[in-house]
Scaffold this motif. Structure first.
Motif, PDB file in Angstrom:
ATOM      1  N   GLU A 165       0.836  -1.201   0.000  1.00  0.00           N
ATOM      2  CA  GLU A 165       0.000   0.000   0.000  1.00  0.00           C
ATOM      3  C   GLU A 165       0.875   1.257   0.000  1.00  0.00           C
ATOM      4  N   ARG A 222      -5.102  -9.915  -1.250  1.00  0.00           N
ATOM      5  CA  ARG A 222      -5.417  -8.697  -0.475  1.00  0.00           C
ATOM      6  C   ARG A 222      -4.872  -7.459  -1.172  1.00  0.00           C
ATOM      7  N   TYR A 240      -4.428  -7.137  -4.321  1.00  0.00           N
ATOM      8  CA  TYR A 240      -5.280  -6.920  -5.494  1.00  0.00           C
ATOM      9  C   TYR A 240      -6.557  -6.176  -5.090  1.00  0.00           C
ATOM     10  N   ALA A 241      -7.156  -6.622  -4.000  1.00  0.00           N
ATOM     11  CA  ALA A 241      -8.403  -5.992  -3.535  1.00  0.00           C
ATOM     12  C   ALA A 241      -8.156  -4.529  -3.167  1.00  0.00           C
ATOM     13  N   LEU A 242      -7.029  -4.319  -2.534  1.00  0.00           N
ATOM     14  CA  LEU A 242      -6.662  -2.961  -2.112  1.00  0.00           C
ATOM     15  C   LEU A 242      -6.492  -2.037  -3.330  1.00  0.00           C
ATOM     16  N   ARG A 267      -7.826  -2.442  -6.281  1.00  0.00           N
ATOM     17  CA  ARG A 267      -9.109  -2.246  -6.958  1.00  0.00           C
ATOM     18  C   ARG A 267     -10.018  -1.279  -6.193  1.00  0.00           C
ATOM     19  N   ALA A 268      -9.822  -1.204  -4.894  1.00  0.00           N
ATOM     20  CA  ALA A 268     -10.700  -0.358  -4.080  1.00  0.00           C
ATOM     21  C   ALA A 268     -10.299   1.114  -4.140  1.00  0.00           C
ATOM     22  N   SER A 269      -9.153   1.401  -4.732  1.00  0.00           N
ATOM     23  CA  SER A 269      -8.702   2.791  -4.714  1.00  0.00           C
ATOM     24  C   SER A 269      -8.769   3.404  -6.114  1.00  0.00           C
ATOM     25  N   ALA A 270      -9.344   4.592  -6.177  1.00  0.00           N
ATOM     26  CA  ALA A 270      -9.479   5.258  -7.477  1.00  0.00           C
ATOM     27  C   ALA A 270      -8.109   5.518  -8.093  1.00  0.00           C
ATOM     28  N   HIS A 316      -5.247   3.694  -7.613  1.00  0.00           N
ATOM     29  CA  HIS A 316      -4.427   2.521  -7.947  1.00  0.00           C
ATOM     30  C   HIS A 316      -5.141   1.511  -8.843  1.00  0.00           C
ATOM     31  N   ARG A 317      -6.388   1.847  -9.174  1.00  0.00           N
ATOM     32  CA  ARG A 317      -7.180   0.893  -9.938  1.00  0.00           C
ATOM     33  C   ARG A 317      -6.529   0.524 -11.261  1.00  0.00           C
ATOM     34  N   GLN A 369      -7.735 -12.731  -9.761  1.00  0.00           N
ATOM     35  CA  GLN A 369      -7.073 -11.541  -9.222  1.00  0.00           C
ATOM     36  C   GLN A 369      -5.806 -11.238 -10.021  1.00  0.00           C
TER      37      GLN A 369
END
Ligand code: BGC
Length: 421
Positions: free
Chosen positions: A166, A221, A223-225, A227-230, A232-233, A277
């Motif tokens: 992150e 995790r 990957y999910a992180l 995808r959840a951020s505008a 880092h998508r 993922q």
């Protein structure tokens, strides 16, 4: 050779490295281990490697304890601008490197601003030369504090690695595109936990598989992180899979069956767990095994590299076609190459490899690029510096770089292929 070949205009031609193998000046779990083990590795070399074809040429280096200490590396930490210039001169436009966690977070929870600035400058310098970065987050080395917590043996430790990812995304993400979260989880499981050749030198099947599952959990995790951020998508994520190719040597049921089972255990088990993922499939290819019954037995006639690995570069075609067929993800070859100190076999390897990729492209595989391992001669983990994987040779006394003839050959081919567009 380029006449019959067609590669997409945007095909990524490049080379790969990893921080610990080239930078120099590290302090991590590996450097501690090297200092403790250099003498015994050197003492063991004579009987461990003396049946290699290359032994005469490498013996002096392999028997010296200094060979097993990464030390100054090839000073890539300070010479990266020169290395990027070399890359560019060779016509290579993509570079895979790793961001050393132990530099960025030398103590738990404490970020090193200097290290972050270093990597920011590093990535920007490569981009300024028109080079596409491919960043790896874990390439076998851990901060000492993380190793002391039990490393990837404990599921609850995964969060520390996710937090590091992150931080990298926050600080450097806007300059990145392709990211490899974890390099070769199966090799790490094997070498560190099943065979026990690498730190922490543990052997135990259950623990090994648990480490693999934890690395998979870490990837998911991260990957999910992303995808959840505008912000880092748009990052493209994959693990880098060390694909071992198993194929039947005859039509017997047992040969076909055991090739399939071995391939499943070595490759598919991991890939299918992260398939959803993965934005692309990062693939490292070095070796293939022909199965007769339940035994692997390659032809005695095959050429071998300096590590005595059988050379079957042309089978990259089958590797790519099978992976595409099974997973339908765009593929980036993130490592492929050979130890060849005399540079006598690299051109053949490259020629066969390029032919194999071209046939795979013709067959419809979505192949986006090829990164050769490696740009530079580097530190080969428990084998140290004697295996020479570089397109560019390095004299470790002067740190001078010397482009190998095979690299010039590759450069000529790439430039011709590019001009055809
Ligand atoms: C690893 C590299 C290593 C290369 C050649 C790969 O499995 O990712 O770190 O240098 O093989 O042995």
């Amino acid at each position: 050779m380029s006449r019959s070949l067609k590669f997409p205009k945007k095909f990524l031609w490049g080379a790969a490295t990893a921080a610990h193998q080239v930078e120099g000046g590290q302090h991590n779990q590996w450097t501690v281990w090297e200092l403790e083990n250099a003498r015994s590795l050197a003492a063991r070399a004579s009987y461990q490697y003396d049946d290699l074809e290359s032994w005469k040429a490498v013996a002096r280096e392999a028997k010296h304890p200094n060979n097993y200490v990464s030390g100054r590396g090839v000073d890539h930490f300070h010479r990266y601008e020169e290395d990027f210039r070399l890359l560019k001169q060779l016509g290579l436009t993509t570079f895979r490197f790793s961001i050393e966690w132990s530099r960025v977070e030398p103590e738990q929870g404490k970020w090193d601003a200097g290290a972050i600035t270093h990597y920011r400058d590093y990535i920007r310098s490569m981009k300024k030369q028109g080079i596409v970065p491919v960043a790896t987050l874990f390439h076998f080395t851990l901060p000492v504090w993380f190793a002391e917590l039990g490393g990837f043996e404990k599921r609850r430790n995964v969060r520390h690695f996710v937090r590091f990812a992150e931080k990298v995304f926050e600080e450097l993400g806007s300059d990145l595109g392709y990211v490899v979260t974890v390099n070769e989880p199966t090799v790490y499981m094997n070498e560190s936990y099943l065979a026990g050749n690498w730190p922490p030198n543990k052997t135990g099947k259950l623990r090994g598989v648990w480490v693999l599952l934890n690395l998979i959990a870490a990837h998911k995790r991260i990957y999910a992180l992303a995808r959840a951020s505008a912000h880092h998508r748009r990052l493209k994520l994959s693990m880098a899979h060390h694909v071992l190719h198993f194929y039947p040597g005859d039509t017997a049921w047992l040969s076909r069956m055991s090739a399939a089972v071995a391939g499943y255990a070595a490759n598919t088990f991991t890939i299918r767990r992260v398939r959803r993922q993965s934005d692309y499939l990062a693939v490292n290819y070095y070796q293939a095994f022909r199965m007769f019954g339940y035994r692997a037995h390659n032809s005695e006639l095959l050429e071998v590299n300096d590590l005595d690995w059988d050379m079957q570069p042309e089978l990259l075609e089958d590797v790519l076609e099978e992976l595409w067929e099974r997973h339908r993800l765009p593929i980036l070859v993130t490592e492929n190459g050979l130890a060849d100190g005399e540079d006598a076999k690299r051109v053949t390897w490259l020629k066969e490899t390029i032919g194999a990729m071209s046939r795979a492209l013709d067959a419809g595989v979505k192949l986006i690029g090829y990164l050769h391992w490696s740009l530079l001669d580097n530190f080969e983990w428990d084998k140290g510096y004697w295996p020479k994987f570089g397109l560019v040779a390095v004299n470790r006394r002067t740190m001078g770089r010397m482009v190998r003839p095979s690299a010039r050959w590759l450069s000529g081919v790439i430039k011709r292929l590019r001009n055809e567009h």
